[in-house]
Design an enzyme around this catalytic site. Sequence first.
Site, PDB file in Angstrom:
ATOM      1  N   GLU A  70     -19.330  -4.542  10.632  1.00 38.24           N
ATOM      2  CA  GLU A  70     -20.261  -3.721  11.403  1.00 38.24           C
ATOM      3  C   GLU A  70     -21.308  -4.573  12.105  1.00 38.24           C
ATOM      4  O   GLU A  70     -21.692  -4.294  13.252  1.00 38.24           O
ATOM      5  CB  GLU A  70     -20.942  -2.698  10.484  1.00 38.24           C
ATOM      6  CG  GLU A  70     -20.039  -1.559  10.013  1.00 38.24           C
ATOM      7  CD  GLU A  70     -19.116  -1.911   8.850  1.00 38.24           C
ATOM      8  OE1 GLU A  70     -19.278  -3.025   8.275  1.00 38.24           O
ATOM      9  OE2 GLU A  70     -18.240  -1.099   8.513  1.00 38.24           O
ATOM     10  N   LYS A 115       0.865  -1.184   0.000  1.00 35.62           N
ATOM     11  CA  LYS A 115       0.000   0.000   0.000  1.00 35.62           C
ATOM     12  C   LYS A 115       0.903   1.236   0.000  1.00 35.62           C
ATOM     13  O   LYS A 115       1.846   1.318   0.776  1.00 35.62           O
ATOM     14  CB  LYS A 115      -0.908  -0.041   1.240  1.00 35.62           C
ATOM     15  CG  LYS A 115      -2.132   0.834   1.124  1.00 35.62           C
ATOM     16  CD  LYS A 115      -3.206   0.487   2.153  1.00 35.62           C
ATOM     17  CE  LYS A 115      -4.319   1.530   2.080  1.00 35.62           C
ATOM     18  NZ  LYS A 115      -5.458   1.242   2.933  1.00 35.62           N
ATOM     19  N   ARG A 158     -25.429  -1.132   7.651  1.00 35.04           N
ATOM     20  CA  ARG A 158     -25.103  -2.560   7.512  1.00 35.04           C
ATOM     21  C   ARG A 158     -25.608  -3.413   8.670  1.00 35.04           C
ATOM     22  O   ARG A 158     -25.762  -4.614   8.545  1.00 35.04           O
ATOM     23  CB  ARG A 158     -23.568  -2.714   7.500  1.00 35.04           C
ATOM     24  CG  ARG A 158     -22.888  -2.400   6.227  1.00 35.04           C
ATOM     25  CD  ARG A 158     -22.775  -3.658   5.414  1.00 35.04           C
ATOM     26  NE  ARG A 158     -22.503  -3.348   4.034  1.00 35.04           N
ATOM     27  CZ  ARG A 158     -21.361  -3.613   3.426  1.00 35.04           C
ATOM     28  NH1 ARG A 158     -20.380  -4.175   4.084  1.00 35.04           N
ATOM     29  NH2 ARG A 158     -21.210  -3.334   2.156  1.00 35.04           N
TER      30      ARG A 158
HETATM   31  C1  LIG Z   1     -18.851  -1.287   5.082  1.00 34.67           C
HETATM   32  C2  LIG Z   1     -17.633  -0.397   5.144  1.00 34.67           C
HETATM   33  N1  LIG Z   1     -16.995  -0.235   6.323  1.00 34.67           N
HETATM   34  C3  LIG Z   1     -15.905   0.549   6.389  1.00 34.67           C
HETATM   35  C4  LIG Z   1     -15.429   1.173   5.280  1.00 34.67           C
HETATM   36  C5  LIG Z   1     -14.261   2.117   5.379  1.00 34.67           C
HETATM   37  N2  LIG Z   1     -13.107   1.598   4.650  1.00 34.67           N
HETATM   38  C6  LIG Z   1     -12.806   2.013   3.412  1.00 34.67           C
HETATM   39  S1  LIG Z   1     -11.438   1.316   2.787  1.00 34.67           S
HETATM   40  C7  LIG Z   1     -11.228   0.422   4.186  1.00 34.67           C
HETATM   41  C8  LIG Z   1     -10.058  -0.515   4.282  1.00 34.67           C
HETATM   42  C9  LIG Z   1     -10.063  -1.480   3.162  1.00 34.67           C
HETATM   43  O1  LIG Z   1      -8.955  -2.309   3.261  1.00 34.67           O
HETATM   44  P1  LIG Z   1      -8.607  -3.238   2.029  1.00 34.67           P
HETATM   45  O2  LIG Z   1      -9.842  -3.862   1.514  1.00 34.67           O
HETATM   46  O3  LIG Z   1      -7.543  -4.156   2.457  1.00 34.67           O
HETATM   47  O4  LIG Z   1      -8.094  -2.239   0.926  1.00 34.67           O
HETATM   48  P2  LIG Z   1      -6.708  -1.440   0.884  1.00 34.67           P
HETATM   49  O5  LIG Z   1      -7.049  -0.046   1.277  1.00 34.67           O
HETATM   50  O6  LIG Z   1      -5.756  -2.080   1.819  1.00 34.67           O
HETATM   51  O7  LIG Z   1      -6.280  -1.550  -0.531  1.00 34.67           O
HETATM   52  C10 LIG Z   1     -12.209   0.695   5.128  1.00 34.67           C
HETATM   53  C11 LIG Z   1     -12.289   0.117   6.476  1.00 34.67           C
HETATM   54  C12 LIG Z   1     -16.136   0.995   4.075  1.00 34.67           C
HETATM   55  N3  LIG Z   1     -15.786   1.617   2.956  1.00 34.67           N
HETATM   56  N4  LIG Z   1     -17.206   0.192   4.042  1.00 34.67           N
END
Ligand SMILES: Cc1ncc(C[n+]2csc(CCOP(=O)(O)OP(=O)(O)O)c2C)c(N)n1
Length: 626
Positions: free
Chosen positions: A365, A279, A393
């Site tokens: 959630e 990342k 959710r």
């Molecule tokens: C239902 C929901 N909960 C929380 C989020 C906030 N959120 C956005 S990106 C993320 C992390 C995602 O991690 P990953 O899938 O590993 O993607 P990366 O950023 O590491 O590429 C979170 C918690 C969201 N978008 N949707």
Amino acid sequence: MSYTLLEQINDPQDLRALPRRSLAALADELRAFLIESVSRTGGHLSAGLGTVELTIALHYVFNTPGDRLVWDVGHQSYPHKILTGRRDRFPTLRRQGGLSGFPKRDESPYDTFGVGHSSTSISAALGMAVAAQRAGIKREVVAVIGDGAMTAGMAFEALNNAGSLDADLLVVLNDNEMSISPNVGAFSSYLAKLLSSRLYNSVRQGADRTLKILPPIHELARRAEEHVKGMVTPGTLFEELGFTYYGPIDGHDLDALLATLENLKRISGPRLLHVITKKGKGYAPAEADPCVYHGVTAFDLGTGKMEKKPGGAPSYTQVFGDWLCEMAARDAQLVGITPAMREGSGMVAFSERFPAQYFDVGIAEQHALTFAAGLAAEGMRPVVAIYSTFLQRAYDQLVHDIAIQKLPVLLAVDRAGLVGADGATHQGSFDFSYLRCIPDLVIMAPKDENELRHMLYTGYRHDGPAVVRYPRGSGHGVALDAELRALPLGRGEVLRRGRETAILAFGSRVAAALAAGEVLDATVVNMRFVKPLDEALVQEIAERHQFLITVEENAVAGGAGSAVAECLAARGCQLPLALLGLPDHFVEQGDAAAQLAALGLDRDGIVRAAQALKQTHSLVPKNLAL
Ligand SMILES: Cc1ncc(C[n+]2csc(CCOP(=O)(O)OP(=O)(O)O)c2C)c(N)n1
Ligand SMILES: CC(=O)[C@@H](O)[C@H](O)COP(=O)(O)O
Ligand SMILES: [Mg+2]
């Protein structure tokens, strides 16, 4: 930097016409363009930096948009947008009327599925694969999901279903060991085990040999044999779910990606490719701290320093975080829970000072709420910090696991109301509406950050479920009382006594209502509680005024104003009434303050509404007035 190659790509067809040897140079240009562009506009940065090579390889190998590419969350899709004809629109990213920060079906045929919330990609892709199968269409469907998004139950529900349907579906698991903050949980540890396994090392050392010399069918046969012999390979979890597991492979190695994807394209059924990425890849400050550069404001390219947000007042989020620490220091029964939003919810200090009372449960959630219910059932005092949009959710968990059992769980609902650049998927437009129909739930909305502290305290001490909802961004800079006090349940406060018109305001709209009250010489009430509603006060105000206005930063449909209207009807009060709030359409991205003004929810909008109400009813014979 010049973008000689990138400027030739106006469509993935142009990309597919490039010789393979040009792709590494294209990746460099794409990454540089992304950094430069986001440094000006702000947006999600480190995730997209990690998907540059993967995006090129996917569009190179698959025949998009005929083949379907489904991004999870979509915050990592900027490289995809740049390669699919939207490069020139990047200066408008996340602005009103500009390019969305997430894939959107009406923005491009390459955006096959709208996102913003996480962990939907496998389900959506499976639906598409099954639909294609039914229609007799031969197409590849590829879901790209991060290791963070993979922690959600929904992703596993989809894997479970997909494995039994034998659909032609490729899941690319983009593993960078990060959610927004470092990824958590047993599944994350499992992925780390895969990464450190002999398999990854051998594939890494001999990626070309393994993937190019072995025809896919042999590779499959080898895996099937291992499986039958019970040799425990780390991919077994996915294989037990019916997927053919490939990887892990280096997600920045274009040769390995292209060769593997081409092989996988020739195989049918559910397949999972595990790629390892970094990342923030390629921008030193983001590599060093991918969490800080997950979502950025505009920044200086050379130093990585971000623009300071205007205004010195602490945010509601910070005030919540400080309150949480204060309460935890007083009460060892307090536990703070976040579904993967430690930074966004203001819980960094709490997690460091009270690690034994802190739980990051992953992007889960639903689990977060039922976990809190279980803790509460045993006498703990859980506080779940959750964004309004993500609480959607966990609705049944709130109703079934918390509210029906009257368990004392406090929900600190952040980002309630308009959130700005993230747009429709992230607006906190609906929580009053979907919460206030739940019996016995206490629902509060503070007029400022000082009141937030008292409301949190009130909700925490309440012997049952309670919600405090507050907006994104800065408070008003008011002084914070040192002593916390419990507010009387269901009692509003009259802030200003005026004539003719009364404005009943909720939460973030109280300040604008007060300003409008000065212009109109109107009575202004800070209602504080949506539930229990201060019905006696509503009736008293209705009886003393000729015109009534409610104002809230929530959908009018079913919102706090509707609660007032129901109360008036039940008590037989009749007077001209205007309900101000969010409209019955999705509010897109933009500057939240400007949007509130455009929607008539600032001072001037409230004044205009009051004047219009008076005007309308002065034209109507009195016995026909509403
Ligand atoms: C239902 C929901 N909960 C929380 C989020 C906030 N959120 C956005 S990106 C993320 C992390 C995602 O991690 P990953 O899938 O590993 O993607 P990366 O950023 O590491 O590429 C979170 C918690 C969201 N978008 N949707
Ligand atoms: C993609 C996503 O869901 C988060 O990164 C979100 O954009 C964070 O929003 P805040 O900036 O309001 O914390
Ligand atoms: Mg990740």
